[in-house]
Write an enzyme that holds these catalytic residues in place. Sequence first.
Site, PDB file in Angstrom:
ATOM      1  N   CYS A 115       0.835  -1.243  -0.065  1.00 52.63           N
ATOM      2  CA  CYS A 115      -0.125   0.070  -0.185  1.00 52.63           C
ATOM      3  C   CYS A 115       0.763   1.248   0.058  1.00 52.63           C
ATOM      4  O   CYS A 115       1.583   1.542  -0.914  1.00 52.63           O
ATOM      5  CB  CYS A 115      -1.007  -0.064   1.254  1.00 52.63           C
ATOM      6  SG  CYS A 115      -2.222   1.187   0.866  1.00 52.63           S
ATOM      7  N   HIS A 140      -3.798  -5.083  -0.583  1.00 54.69           N
ATOM      8  CA  HIS A 140      -3.376  -5.629   0.979  1.00 54.69           C
ATOM      9  C   HIS A 140      -3.300  -6.975   0.983  1.00 54.69           C
ATOM     10  O   HIS A 140      -4.308  -7.449   1.042  1.00 54.69           O
ATOM     11  CB  HIS A 140      -4.287  -4.997   1.850  1.00 54.69           C
ATOM     12  CG  HIS A 140      -4.007  -3.593   2.413  1.00 54.69           C
ATOM     13  ND1 HIS A 140      -3.451  -2.948   3.389  1.00 54.69           N
ATOM     14  CD2 HIS A 140      -4.988  -2.336   1.734  1.00 54.69           C
ATOM     15  CE1 HIS A 140      -3.197  -1.773   3.270  1.00 54.69           C
ATOM     16  NE2 HIS A 140      -4.167  -1.201   2.302  1.00 54.69           N
ATOM     17  N   GLU A 179      -2.675  -8.919   3.288  1.00 55.54           N
ATOM     18  CA  GLU A 179      -2.691  -9.404   4.667  1.00 55.54           C
ATOM     19  C   GLU A 179      -4.426  -9.337   4.825  1.00 55.54           C
ATOM     20  O   GLU A 179      -4.693  -9.795   5.874  1.00 55.54           O
ATOM     21  CB  GLU A 179      -2.177  -8.423   5.678  1.00 55.54           C
ATOM     22  CG  GLU A 179      -2.565  -6.993   5.849  1.00 55.54           C
ATOM     23  CD  GLU A 179      -2.016  -6.043   4.807  1.00 55.54           C
ATOM     24  OE1 GLU A 179      -1.630  -6.521   3.933  1.00 55.54           O
ATOM     25  OE2 GLU A 179      -2.551  -4.952   5.083  1.00 55.54           O
TER      26      GLU A 179
END
Lengths: 259, 208
Positions: free
Chosen positions: B79, B183, B185
């Site tokens: 990001c 992202h 994650e």
Amino acid sequence: MLSKRLVVCLDVRGGKLAKSIKFVDTRDIGDPIAKARQYYEDGVDELVFYDITASREGRDIMINFVEEVASQIFIPFSVGGGIRSVEDATRLRNAGAEKVNVNTAAVKRRELISEIARAIGAQSTILSMDIRKVTPNPDIPCGYEIVVNGGVTPTGIDALWWAREGEKLGAGELVINSIDADGTKEGYEINLTRMIADAVTIPVIASGGAGKPEHLVEVVTEGHADAALVASIVHYGEYTCRQLKEYLHDRGVKVRMNY
Amino acid sequence: MITIIDYNAGNIRSVQRACAEVGIEAVTTASPADVLRADRLIFPGVGAAPSAMDYLKKTGLDAALVGAFNAGTPVLGICLGAQIVLESSEEGPQKCLGLLPGKTVRFRLKDPRLKIPHMGWNGVRAVRPHPLLDGIQEGDEFYFVHSFYPRPAREDNVYAVTDYGGDFCSALGYKNLFAAQFHPEKSGRLGLQLLERFTRWDGSVATG
């Protein structure tokens, strides 16, 4: 293009799935984290945990709960229920919630939305609105009124005005929950959803009334919603998240299919 | 072992938890010495480029990150960490890290129905092979939340694109740096797989 999102909502009290949801077999879904993990693996795009705890001790349990969710679920999730301050919102955000939902407290004190948006970002600040249909009148020209305290207390506030105001104050997303449609399983309130979605530039999550996969298609096409929220139809096991996504996909709605 | 750079820019713990999920030990650090010693680095971040750059400079983490990159340490940017590796950003006048030529720019969308930030699930299409994108198929989606995106000066640093009112660069790479605007994650199984591939990556770029 962004995909339309399937959102599942779970009510939680003291870290347990709340009894207020009328599940067929409560033993099977007593653990909200196990249930959330199942939805996650089955392709849900986002989760909402609604904390119906009232006490301060319950708040701390909720923080621990959110940390546990964040270590098991690797998609965005939001937390709502009883958020009254920037501190509440920041703690939940730091515990791992991607977004927080404000509702009643924001109606009582509008600046709360701006304060939270400044602290954790507009994209993490969701304004949830419980809405019921009324006869249009000078105070409520759009014919839909905001109700608070879990959808029981009328406010005299026009829903369309409040949606626009929420956006101005810094909300990054809206949840449009129709009290009339909620629990009916007869479909979302399409007119209400479209009216608000067309009036704001932030994403809209439609809530209340999902009973069949067609309802989800309707609300993201005719209703102009960015996301469809479901609860009982997946909690009861009537449909799986995968079935709902496949149905949307088969009807030409862009949804995330590889998960 | 993975070292996550903690520079006061958000989602450090989410990244750490995602690493744990795929069985990778990840430590966080705010120390330039630790960054220079790391086997591999994750450079995450949410928020604004100007304040992030100010913080990196103040702490000396900027020089440490450049040093580690030059020494060949595999680096994964996420990001904001995919934006400030370029030379500059439209978000502020500060010079960015300049690990590769290019600029971070704001979305300029003609279609009023497209909202900013670009938030939600969107497709990531690999435009050239890279070990970290192995197995990613057309239509695979990842989670995005951003208003700016990286625009490398050289086309061959663009490894994946995403369509949002036109294609933008959603993953870039240069030598031992790979960086994603999305992202991993928060992107479910596909995101976790990308993190797992990063732990095995030697920092060299596949040639196809």
